[in-house]
Enzyme design. Structure first.
Site, PDB file in Angstrom:
ATOM      1  N   GLU A  85     -16.152   1.039  16.378  1.00 11.96           N
ATOM      2  CA  GLU A  85     -16.917   1.303  15.168  1.00 11.96           C
ATOM      3  C   GLU A  85     -18.299   0.667  15.263  1.00 11.96           C
ATOM      4  O   GLU A  85     -18.403  -0.486  15.693  1.00 11.96           O
ATOM      5  CB  GLU A  85     -16.160   0.764  13.936  1.00 11.96           C
ATOM      6  CG  GLU A  85     -14.821   1.468  13.700  1.00 11.96           C
ATOM      7  CD  GLU A  85     -14.082   0.939  12.473  1.00 11.96           C
ATOM      8  OE1 GLU A  85     -14.633   0.060  11.781  1.00 11.96           O
ATOM      9  OE2 GLU A  85     -12.956   1.386  12.214  1.00 11.96           O
TER      10      GLU A  85
ATOM     11  N   ARG B  57      -4.818   0.892  10.474  1.00  4.83           N
ATOM     12  CA  ARG B  57      -5.471   0.255  11.608  1.00  4.83           C
ATOM     13  C   ARG B  57      -5.514   1.240  12.765  1.00  4.83           C
ATOM     14  O   ARG B  57      -4.540   1.949  13.035  1.00  4.83           O
ATOM     15  CB  ARG B  57      -4.720  -1.011  12.050  1.00  4.83           C
ATOM     16  CG  ARG B  57      -4.805  -2.172  11.075  1.00  4.83           C
ATOM     17  CD  ARG B  57      -6.191  -2.800  11.085  1.00  4.83           C
ATOM     18  NE  ARG B  57      -6.271  -3.994  10.265  1.00  4.83           N
ATOM     19  CZ  ARG B  57      -6.610  -4.007   8.989  1.00  4.83           C
ATOM     20  NH1 ARG B  57      -6.898  -2.868   8.374  1.00  4.83           N
ATOM     21  NH2 ARG B  57      -6.664  -5.145   8.316  1.00  4.83           N
TER      22      ARG B  57
ATOM     23  N   ASP C  17      -9.857   7.135   8.930  1.00  5.17           N
ATOM     24  CA  ASP C  17     -10.850   6.194   8.391  1.00  5.17           C
ATOM     25  C   ASP C  17     -11.098   5.009   9.322  1.00  5.17           C
ATOM     26  O   ASP C  17     -12.039   4.248   9.099  1.00  5.17           O
ATOM     27  CB  ASP C  17     -10.371   5.676   7.024  1.00  5.17           C
ATOM     28  CG  ASP C  17     -11.382   4.770   6.343  1.00  5.17           C
ATOM     29  OD1 ASP C  17     -12.549   5.194   6.198  1.00  5.17           O
ATOM     30  OD2 ASP C  17     -11.009   3.647   5.956  1.00  5.17           O
TER      31      ASP C  17
ATOM     32  N   HIS D 110     -14.597   3.851   7.747  1.00  6.95           N
ATOM     33  CA  HIS D 110     -13.834   2.639   7.400  1.00  6.95           C
ATOM     34  C   HIS D 110     -14.151   2.222   5.963  1.00  6.95           C
ATOM     35  O   HIS D 110     -14.593   1.102   5.691  1.00  6.95           O
ATOM     36  CB  HIS D 110     -14.156   1.514   8.382  1.00  6.95           C
ATOM     37  CG  HIS D 110     -13.052   0.497   8.495  1.00  6.95           C
ATOM     38  ND1 HIS D 110     -12.777  -0.171   9.655  1.00  6.95           N
ATOM     39  CD2 HIS D 110     -12.139   0.052   7.587  1.00  6.95           C
ATOM     40  CE1 HIS D 110     -11.759  -1.000   9.466  1.00  6.95           C
ATOM     41  NE2 HIS D 110     -11.357  -0.874   8.217  1.00  6.95           N
TER      42      HIS D 110
ATOM     43  N   ILE E  56       0.829  -1.207   0.000  1.00  9.88           N
ATOM     44  CA  ILE E  56       0.000   0.000   0.000  1.00  9.88           C
ATOM     45  C   ILE E  56       0.857   1.249   0.000  1.00  9.88           C
ATOM     46  O   ILE E  56       0.608   2.191  -0.768  1.00  9.88           O
ATOM     47  CB  ILE E  56      -0.964  -0.018   1.203  1.00  9.88           C
ATOM     48  CG1 ILE E  56      -1.953  -1.175   1.061  1.00  9.88           C
ATOM     49  CG2 ILE E  56      -1.717   1.310   1.305  1.00  9.88           C
ATOM     50  CD1 ILE E  56      -2.859  -1.381   2.260  1.00  9.88           C
TER      51      ILE E  56
ATOM     52  N   ASP F 265      10.408   2.801   7.327  1.00 10.64           N
ATOM     53  CA  ASP F 265       9.785   1.502   7.591  1.00 10.64           C
ATOM     54  C   ASP F 265      10.632   0.794   8.648  1.00 10.64           C
ATOM     55  O   ASP F 265      11.799   0.482   8.398  1.00 10.64           O
ATOM     56  CB  ASP F 265       9.710   0.652   6.321  1.00 10.64           C
ATOM     57  CG  ASP F 265       8.841  -0.584   6.488  1.00 10.64           C
ATOM     58  OD1 ASP F 265       8.972  -1.266   7.538  1.00 10.64           O
ATOM     59  OD2 ASP F 265       8.038  -0.895   5.584  1.00 10.64           O
TER      60      ASP F 265
END
Length: 346
Positions: free
Chosen positions: A293, A264, A288, A312, A184, A203
């Site tokens: 939720e 996440r 998001d 989401h 991604i 990273d």
């Protein structure tokens, strides 16, 4: 590879019609059967169960009884939202491969699978395109006040000045910090190249040399936070990444920087994020994913004027589910030809 018994478990995400594409494995000598997990029929059921899974682990969710009843003699089990827990693993006496049709694999007990020598594969990049598109959209929406303007127009207000008025910039002048340079993260970078943004990458699980070899500038975590106009995170939620970004990290960001999370919720300390947004210690955020939720109506996030919220949605695309079937099907064809599979996770 003859007499390989494959069990497909469809649900409301990867439907029976999509899953049927895997019956082509019959041509390679497999015996393919399919059942449906009706407890995971609606997308709301799937996302609710995913959140339950993130909080309590794979043993915190109920076993799919049709799967338990059908798994005993199967060599390969293919699931989307259903769970491969210890109960399923112990009941599957012949199991050799588990395939999860998702970009993550939290719904499989990887420790128990590894102990049994059962291979786990997944559709690692199935939603990479959708999430990358959405992530760049969130950057632009936050910077250009797209969602804020729509909301105010619906309230009868014609607003021309916003809280970020002094730092609305063209994307070509912005530095974007990418945390996590997997499928991604790389797709986000590819999309941003068209805008001319400066890209810096960190990273924690990849060497700077590998990032540089891919053609991008590796930086330390501290450098990324200090230099970026947008900080976007693209990592899996693990013990190592839980609350990876908190008060300390937010304090190192520019006061005009935006924080983007389409990954996440657990990667971020939500209370810390709320506090910095309330104090306007950073420029804003676009979020998001949430610890709870649907987002509760009394959430402090809803009251803020420097945040863009979505329900989401990042990975949702008509193409995502088809991608997942095609990725795993390609690996299972390799398996049937006794060739190495590409997406092995253990």
């Amino acid at each position: 590879m003859k007499n390989t018994k494959i069990l497909l478990v469809s649900d409301g995400g990867v439907t029976s019609d999509l899953m049927k594409k895997m019956f082509i494995l019959d041509k390679y000598g497999a015996e393919v059967t399919m059942i449906e997990d009706k407890d995971m029929y609606a997308m709301g059921d799937i996302t609710d169960r995913m959140l339950q899974l993130e909080k309590g682990g794979v043993d915190a969710v109920p076993t799919c009884k049709p799967l338990l009843n059908a798994c005993m003699d199967k060599d390969i089990i293919v699931v989307h939202g259903s769970y491969i827990n210890k109960e399923i693993i112990n009941a599957s006496k012949n199991l050799k491969v588990v395939a999860v049709l998702r970009d993550s694999y939290e719904n499989a007990d990887i420790e128990a699978l590894t102990k049994r020598g059962i291979k786990l594969i997944n559709a690692q990049w199935r939603s990479a395109y959708a999430v990358a598109d959405f992530t760049v959209g969130m950057m632009i929406a936050a910077n250009k006040n797209i969602a804020h303007s729509y909301k105010l127009i619906c309230e009868g207000k014609w607003c021309k000045k916003y809280v970020n008025q002094e730092y609305i910039h063209d994307m070509r002048t912005c530095t974007v910090g990418i945390i996590g340079f997997g499928y991604i993260g790389r797709q986000v970078v590819q999309r941003l190249s068209g805008f001319g943004s400066k890209i810096i990458v960190y990273d924690p699980f990849m060497s700077p040399w590998d990032i540089a070899k891919a053609g991008y500038k590796p930086v330390t975590f501290e450098e990324l936070l200090a230099q970026s106009d947008f900080v976007t995170v693209h990592m899996s939620l693990t013990e190592e990444t839980n609350k990876f970004i908190g008060e300390k990290e937010f304090s190192q960001m520019k006061t005009t920087a935006y924080f983007i999370n389409t990954s996440r919720a657990g990667i971020v300390d939500t209370n810390a994020l709320i506090h910095v947004l309330q104090r306007k210690s950073i420029g804003g955020a676009a979020i998001d994913v949430f610890d709870e939720e649907p987002l509760p109506s009394d959430s402090p996030l809803i009251k803020l004027d420097n945040v863009t919220l979505t329900s989401h949605l990042a990975g949702i695309s008509c193409d995502t589910m088809l991608n997942s079937v095609e990725i795993v099907l390609d690996d299972l064809k390799k398996y049937m030809h006794e060739l190495p599979m590409q997406n092995i996770r253990n």
